[in-house]
Design a protein around this motif. Structure first.
Motif, PDB file in Angstrom:
ATOM      1  N   ARG A 344       0.979  -1.245   0.084  1.00 38.94           N
ATOM      2  CA  ARG A 344       0.066  -0.054  -0.052  1.00 38.94           C
ATOM      3  C   ARG A 344       0.811   1.246  -0.217  1.00 38.94           C
ATOM      4  NH1 ARG A 344      -3.583   3.300   3.919  1.00 38.94           N
ATOM      5  NH2 ARG A 344      -5.478   3.760   2.850  1.00 38.94           N
ATOM      6  N   ILE A 345       0.502   1.997  -0.811  1.00 42.61           N
ATOM      7  CA  ILE A 345       1.146   3.360  -0.989  1.00 42.61           C
ATOM      8  C   ILE A 345       0.164   4.435  -0.628  1.00 42.61           C
ATOM      9  CG2 ILE A 345       2.257   5.178  -2.489  1.00 42.61           C
ATOM     10  CD1 ILE A 345       3.240   2.856  -4.213  1.00 42.61           C
ATOM     11  N   TRP A 346       0.559   5.286   0.592  1.00 39.31           N
ATOM     12  CA  TRP A 346      -0.430   6.273   0.852  1.00 39.31           C
ATOM     13  C   TRP A 346      -0.014   7.519   1.251  1.00 39.31           C
ATOM     14  CZ3 TRP A 346       0.217   7.532   6.390  1.00 39.31           C
ATOM     15  CH2 TRP A 346       0.798   6.578   6.947  1.00 39.31           C
ATOM     16  N   LEU A 347      -0.688   8.632   0.971  1.00 41.78           N
ATOM     17  CA  LEU A 347      -0.273  10.088   1.128  1.00 41.78           C
ATOM     18  C   LEU A 347      -0.266  10.186   2.571  1.00 41.78           C
ATOM     19  CD1 LEU A 347       0.245  12.820   0.171  1.00 41.78           C
ATOM     20  CD2 LEU A 347      -1.929  13.418  -0.130  1.00 41.78           C
ATOM     21  N   SER A 374       3.852  -1.339   3.537  1.00 38.31           N
ATOM     22  CA  SER A 374       3.164   0.024   3.611  1.00 38.31           C
ATOM     23  C   SER A 374       3.864   0.886   3.556  1.00 38.31           C
ATOM     24  CB  SER A 374       2.373   0.005   4.998  1.00 38.31           C
ATOM     25  OG  SER A 374       1.763   1.051   5.163  1.00 38.31           O
ATOM     26  N   GLN A 375       4.001   1.652   2.476  1.00 39.85           N
ATOM     27  CA  GLN A 375       4.980   3.037   2.456  1.00 39.85           C
ATOM     28  C   GLN A 375       4.156   4.340   2.327  1.00 39.85           C
ATOM     29  OE1 GLN A 375       8.426   3.281   2.073  1.00 39.85           O
ATOM     30  NE2 GLN A 375       8.257   1.131   3.125  1.00 39.85           N
ATOM     31  N   SER A 376       4.502   5.556   2.934  1.00 42.88           N
ATOM     32  CA  SER A 376       3.790   6.680   2.815  1.00 42.88           C
ATOM     33  C   SER A 376       4.743   7.567   2.171  1.00 42.88           C
ATOM     34  CB  SER A 376       3.486   7.069   4.258  1.00 42.88           C
ATOM     35  OG  SER A 376       4.746   7.616   4.970  1.00 42.88           O
ATOM     36  N   TYR A 377       4.242   8.744   1.563  1.00 37.55           N
ATOM     37  CA  TYR A 377       5.120   9.909   0.828  1.00 37.55           C
ATOM     38  C   TYR A 377       4.244  11.016   1.358  1.00 37.55           C
ATOM     39  CZ  TYR A 377       1.213  10.306  -2.785  1.00 37.55           C
ATOM     40  OH  TYR A 377       0.161  10.626  -3.177  1.00 37.55           O
ATOM     41  N   ALA A 378       4.940  12.029   1.108  1.00 41.04           N
ATOM     42  CA  ALA A 378       4.607  13.640   1.387  1.00 41.04           C
ATOM     43  C   ALA A 378       4.185  14.076   0.022  1.00 41.04           C
ATOM     44  CB  ALA A 378       5.465  14.372   2.102  1.00 41.04           C
ATOM     45  N   LEU A 379       3.243  15.000  -0.067  1.00 39.75           N
ATOM     46  CA  LEU A 379       2.956  15.613  -1.314  1.00 39.75           C
ATOM     47  C   LEU A 379       3.878  17.034  -1.307  1.00 39.75           C
ATOM     48  CD1 LEU A 379       1.090  16.023  -3.824  1.00 39.75           C
ATOM     49  CD2 LEU A 379      -0.455  17.276  -2.312  1.00 39.75           C
ATOM     50  N   ASP A 380       5.037  16.739  -1.647  1.00 38.91           N
ATOM     51  CA  ASP A 380       6.193  17.769  -1.751  1.00 38.91           C
ATOM     52  C   ASP A 380       6.943  17.495  -3.124  1.00 38.91           C
ATOM     53  OD1 ASP A 380       8.157  19.357  -1.555  1.00 38.91           O
ATOM     54  OD2 ASP A 380       8.802  18.646   0.444  1.00 38.91           O
ATOM     55  N   PRO A 381       6.659  18.542  -4.223  1.00 42.33           N
ATOM     56  CA  PRO A 381       7.210  18.545  -5.321  1.00 42.33           C
ATOM     57  C   PRO A 381       8.664  18.124  -5.336  1.00 42.33           C
ATOM     58  CG  PRO A 381       5.590  20.371  -5.282  1.00 42.33           C
ATOM     59  CD  PRO A 381       5.778  19.965  -3.908  1.00 42.33           C
ATOM     60  N   ALA A 389      11.212   6.577  -5.857  1.00 38.28           N
ATOM     61  CA  ALA A 389      12.322   5.673  -6.127  1.00 38.28           C
ATOM     62  C   ALA A 389      12.360   4.782  -4.896  1.00 38.28           C
ATOM     63  CB  ALA A 389      13.826   6.411  -6.554  1.00 38.28           C
ATOM     64  N   THR A 390      12.508   5.427  -3.729  1.00 40.02           N
ATOM     65  CA  THR A 390      12.555   4.385  -2.683  1.00 40.02           C
ATOM     66  C   THR A 390      11.254   3.524  -2.281  1.00 40.02           C
ATOM     67  OG1 THR A 390      13.894   6.053  -1.519  1.00 40.02           O
ATOM     68  CG2 THR A 390      12.784   4.585  -0.087  1.00 40.02           C
ATOM     69  N   VAL A 391      10.144   4.177  -2.400  1.00 42.88           N
ATOM     70  CA  VAL A 391       8.958   3.175  -2.283  1.00 42.88           C
ATOM     71  C   VAL A 391       8.888   2.011  -3.063  1.00 42.88           C
ATOM     72  CG1 VAL A 391       6.504   3.556  -2.487  1.00 42.88           C
ATOM     73  CG2 VAL A 391       7.798   5.534  -1.198  1.00 42.88           C
ATOM     74  N   ILE A 392       9.248   2.414  -4.479  1.00 42.14           N
ATOM     75  CA  ILE A 392       8.963   1.600  -5.574  1.00 42.14           C
ATOM     76  C   ILE A 392      10.044   0.370  -5.029  1.00 42.14           C
ATOM     77  CG2 ILE A 392       9.271   0.784  -7.964  1.00 42.14           C
ATOM     78  CD1 ILE A 392       6.528   1.962  -7.339  1.00 42.14           C
ATOM     79  N   ALA A 393      11.254   0.683  -4.933  1.00 41.47           N
ATOM     80  CA  ALA A 393      12.374  -0.301  -4.540  1.00 41.47           C
ATOM     81  C   ALA A 393      11.991  -1.258  -3.249  1.00 41.47           C
ATOM     82  CB  ALA A 393      13.551   0.236  -4.215  1.00 41.47           C
ATOM     83  N   ARG A 394      10.968  -0.730  -2.369  1.00 42.03           N
ATOM     84  CA  ARG A 394      10.742  -1.391  -1.283  1.00 42.03           C
ATOM     85  C   ARG A 394       9.587  -2.266  -1.558  1.00 42.03           C
ATOM     86  NH1 ARG A 394      11.504   3.041   3.835  1.00 42.03           N
ATOM     87  NH2 ARG A 394      13.911   2.899   3.638  1.00 42.03           N
ATOM     88  N   MET A 395       8.933  -1.983  -2.498  1.00 39.35           N
ATOM     89  CA  MET A 395       7.454  -2.766  -2.860  1.00 39.35           C
ATOM     90  C   MET A 395       8.220  -4.046  -3.668  1.00 39.35           C
ATOM     91  SD  MET A 395       4.566  -1.613  -2.253  1.00 39.35           S
ATOM     92  CE  MET A 395       4.100  -0.155  -1.110  1.00 39.35           C
ATOM     93  N   LYS A 396       9.044  -3.623  -4.596  1.00 43.36           N
ATOM     94  CA  LYS A 396       9.643  -4.966  -5.361  1.00 43.36           C
ATOM     95  C   LYS A 396      10.351  -5.760  -4.430  1.00 43.36           C
ATOM     96  CE  LYS A 396      12.728  -5.456  -9.447  1.00 43.36           C
ATOM     97  NZ  LYS A 396      13.550  -4.749 -10.351  1.00 43.36           N
ATOM     98  N   GLU A 397      11.064  -5.221  -3.530  1.00 45.45           N
ATOM     99  CA  GLU A 397      12.066  -6.040  -2.712  1.00 45.45           C
ATOM    100  C   GLU A 397      11.098  -6.894  -1.785  1.00 45.45           C
ATOM    101  OE1 GLU A 397      14.225  -3.159  -0.395  1.00 45.45           O
ATOM    102  OE2 GLU A 397      15.759  -2.759  -1.892  1.00 45.45           O
ATOM    103  N   ALA A 398       9.726  -6.473  -1.383  1.00 42.17           N
ATOM    104  CA  ALA A 398       8.894  -7.149  -0.677  1.00 42.17           C
ATOM    105  C   ALA A 398       7.811  -8.292  -1.484  1.00 42.17           C
ATOM    106  CB  ALA A 398       7.728  -6.277   0.184  1.00 42.17           C
ATOM    107  N   GLY A 399       8.377  -8.255  -2.985  1.00 45.62           N
ATOM    108  CA  GLY A 399       7.441  -9.290  -3.605  1.00 45.62           C
ATOM    109  C   GLY A 399       6.040  -8.963  -3.719  1.00 45.62           C
ATOM    110  N   VAL A 400       5.815  -7.464  -3.621  1.00 42.61           N
ATOM    111  CA  VAL A 400       4.486  -7.086  -4.002  1.00 42.61           C
ATOM    112  C   VAL A 400       4.140  -7.154  -5.287  1.00 42.61           C
ATOM    113  CG1 VAL A 400       3.106  -5.050  -3.763  1.00 42.61           C
ATOM    114  CG2 VAL A 400       4.449  -5.744  -1.921  1.00 42.61           C
ATOM    115  N   THR A 401       3.092  -8.052  -5.355  1.00 38.87           N
ATOM    116  CA  THR A 401       2.378  -8.090  -6.900  1.00 38.87           C
ATOM    117  C   THR A 401       1.284  -7.089  -6.933  1.00 38.87           C
ATOM    118  OG1 THR A 401       0.533  -9.667  -6.343  1.00 38.87           O
ATOM    119  CG2 THR A 401       2.621 -10.723  -6.665  1.00 38.87           C
TER     120      THR A 401
END
Length: 625
Positions: A344-347, A374-381, A389-401
């Motif tokens: 899950r990616i959430w703001l 579970s990865q959050s992010y901030a709405l900061d341009p 980059a960090t969030v996607i890397a962690r999703m991939k490493e966790a085997g998220v489909t």
């Protein structure tokens, strides 16, 4: 959102979709013709079975313009036209209607379930009263003579003493409303809306709203009062807490209104300050959990779902449709034989969003699945690309489909681009989070990734906006297109709902009677092209989510078709449209069926209706001007 004028330059962006003001409400706001749809009547029938009649019409680069996200399909299933009609009556009954107009001392009032001075067509029929409902009423249907399927029930014109100054901001002939608009150049909103800029200005928006107010006050009963609209532009950007509180203080001390419409979309401070000063507001900040609304009972209302409500439906959808099954819609074929692993990616915008995420994970467990990453992010341009980059890397490493996305409408561009850069092609599960489920934004995402996007939407199946939408209603009533053709879909839901509540509240207008009216009204009819909305306690949500101060109660299943062609929500032709499963059938809590999702099933799916679907046809009337 609307016309071809949407070809605005980036310099227009700051004043373009800034009125997406309460961004948390946009997903719904842009969705339904709430100005007309609210409480049109009808039973809360079960969702219909799609038929061949709901198949998507052919579209091409020359497709007809379509209506705003607002007129696009609603979050519910349609009843038949008969089921949503007013109580049966006959021509003889209509002819027998006399000039008896209810007043505060009407003899029938003690028997009526409505407040003194209020008389609806259905109640008059139930009580056997002969009532003159005036020229705006079609006495054969019991609905006002408006050219839409969602025409409201007739209410009798009021004659009598309305009590004058019944509440703050109320006199015998006015109701003071403050409409909050964001600054013309708000860098955060510019960032969010840069992909879909248009050239509507604040002045265009105000002119459009005033034109719609004329419409509302022609067809809704206001008991001798008219809205006195005051427009206030924010003193800071949409996440500036100090400016938000200062705006609320100014509104209280300078204007003393009955109610406020709109507010800063990325801080709760505005709504909190208004509530502390006992000033009710509509869509005056980001969506909040049920506890906040009940703690501030009668002081804040929303159009869209709250995060807890939406998460409940998303959890139900994933548990019933996806959990325990292979990720067959992933772009990486190696995942097709793998049982879904959810991430899950959430703001993260406040402490409330952290709490909401914790509750979602609890809800996931209750629905038989878990969140592996579970990865959050901030709405900061300035940091979003790095975060992606960090969030996607962690999703991939966790085997998220299967990535569950719950955030703003611009971030998926960075996340999908980064996923492709990292050679990672999961399923993307959309959750009805604001504007992510619009074609206008979805076309800006990496299409190789977004070809695997599906899930649920608050939005309703789209209809050609020139046929049935707030845009169409404005043009029908005023005889010309709205000054803000691109923004009208996000302007109208709040005032439309307000007038429905005022009409039901009666001449004795107070905060309490307004709230009682909101809660007394039955849920709006179920349809393919409009969401079902309700406020109060109707047994739709679990006990801990009622009474409900948020409007939309349902969702529909959608999937992204990158090959479909046609106009987006602001009339730009191009490739890529959302497909609405089974013609846009909608589901309330507890109704989402079990079994494989119908994502990527073309049979019965709809992109845009060129005409309203069966059972939602339009009546034909001349406007009262």
């Amino acid at each position: 959102m609307q016309p071809a004028s949407a070809q605005g330059s980036n310099s227009d962006t700051g004043r373009a979709l800034k009125r997406y003001g309460p961004i948390a409400a946009i997903a719904v706001v842009a969705l339904v013709v709430v100005g007309v749809i609210i409480f049109a009547g009808g039973d809360d029938a079960a969702a219909p079975v799609a038929t061949d009649d709901t198949a998507a019409p052919e579209t091409s680069g020359e497709s007809e313009t379509t209506d705003d996200t607002e007129a696009t399909v609603a979050d519910t299933s349609p009843d038949t036209a008969d089921e949503t009609a007013a109580p049966d009556t006959t021509a003889d009954d209509a002819d027998d209607a006399d000039d008896a107009t209810p007043t505060s001392d009407d003899e029938a009032a003690p028997e009526s379930p409505l407040p003194d001075g209020v008389m609806s067509y259905s109640v008059a029929q139930d009580l056997g009263l002969d009532v003159d409902f005036g020229e705006r009423c079609d006495t054969e249907t019991g609905r006002v003579k408006v050219q839409t399927f969602y025409a409201t029930e007739c209410y009798a014109p009021y004659e009598g003493d309305n009590g004058g100054a019944t509440a703050r901001g109320v006199t015998d002939d006015t109701i003071t409303i403050v409409w909050w608009l964001s600054q013309d150049q708000d860098p955060i909103l510019e960032f969010i809306t840069s992909a879909i800029s248009n050239d509507d200005t604040n002045a265009d928006d105000e002119a459009t709203l005033r034109g719609m107010i004329e419409y509302y006050e022609t067809y809704f009963e206001t008991y001798g009062r008219s809205v006195e609209l005051i427009v206030v532009e924010g003193s800071g950007i949409v996440n500036d807490e100090a400016a938000a509180r200062a705006d609320a203080v100014r509104i209280d001390e300078e204007f003393d209104p009955f109610m406020v419409w709109g507010g800063p979309s990325l801080t709760n401070a505005f709504a909190e300050e208004l509530a502390a000063r006992d000033i009710p507001c509509f869509s005056c900040g980001p969506g909040q959990n049920s506890e906040w609304y009940t703690d501030n009972a009668g002081l804040a209302y929303g159009i869209t779902k709250g995060p807890d409500q939406l998460d409940l439906l998303v959890g139900e959808y994933i548990g019933n449709r996806l959990a325990g099954e292979p990720a067959i819609h992933a772009g990486d074929e190696s995942m097709h034989e793998t049982e879904r692993v959810f991430g899950r990616i959430w703001l993260e915008s406040s402490a409330a969003s952290v709490t909401a995420n914790e509750r979602f994970e609890e809800n996931a467990a209750a629905n038989g699945f878990e969140i592996a990453e579970s990865q959050s992010y901030a709405l900061d341009p300035a940091t979003l690309q790095e975060s992606a980059a960090t969030v996607i890397a962690r999703m991939k490493e966790a085997g998220v489909t299967s990535v569950i996305f719950n955030g703003d409408p611009i971030a998926p561009r960075d996340f999908t681009n980064e996923a492709t850069a990292q050679n990672y092609f999961p399923e993307w599960i959309v959750t009805g989070s604001v504007l992510v489920d619009t074609a206008a934004f979805s076309r800006t995402y990496d299409q190789e990734q977004w070809a695997n996007a599906f899930g649920v939407s608050n939005l309703a199946a789209r209809v050609d906006r020139t046929v049935d939408s707030s845009y169409a209603i404005y043009e029908w009533f005023q005889g010309e297109p709205p000054p803000a053709p691109d923004d009208i879909g996000v302007i109208t839901p709040v005032p439309g709902t307000f007038y429905a509540f005022i009409q039901a509240a009666g001449p004795d207008l107070t905060d309490e009677s307004f709230n009682e009216a909101a809660f007394r009204l039955e849920p709006s009819p179920r349809a393919l092209t409009g969401s079902s909305l309700s406020w109060g306690t109707h047994g739709i949500w679990p006990d801990d989510l009622e009474p409900d101060y948020r409007g939309v109660d349902d969702v529909t299943e959608i999937w992204w078709d990158p090959t479909a062609t046609g106009p987006d929500e602001i009339d730009r032709d191009g490739n890529g449209l959302w497909q609405y499963v089974d013609g846009g059938i909608r589901y309330k809590p507890g109704e989402i069926p079990s079994g494989p999702p119908k994502a990527f099933v073309t049979d019965g799916a709809v992109t845009i209706y060129s005409e309203p679907p069966p059972g939602e046809s339009l009546p034909a009337y001349e406007p009262i001007r």
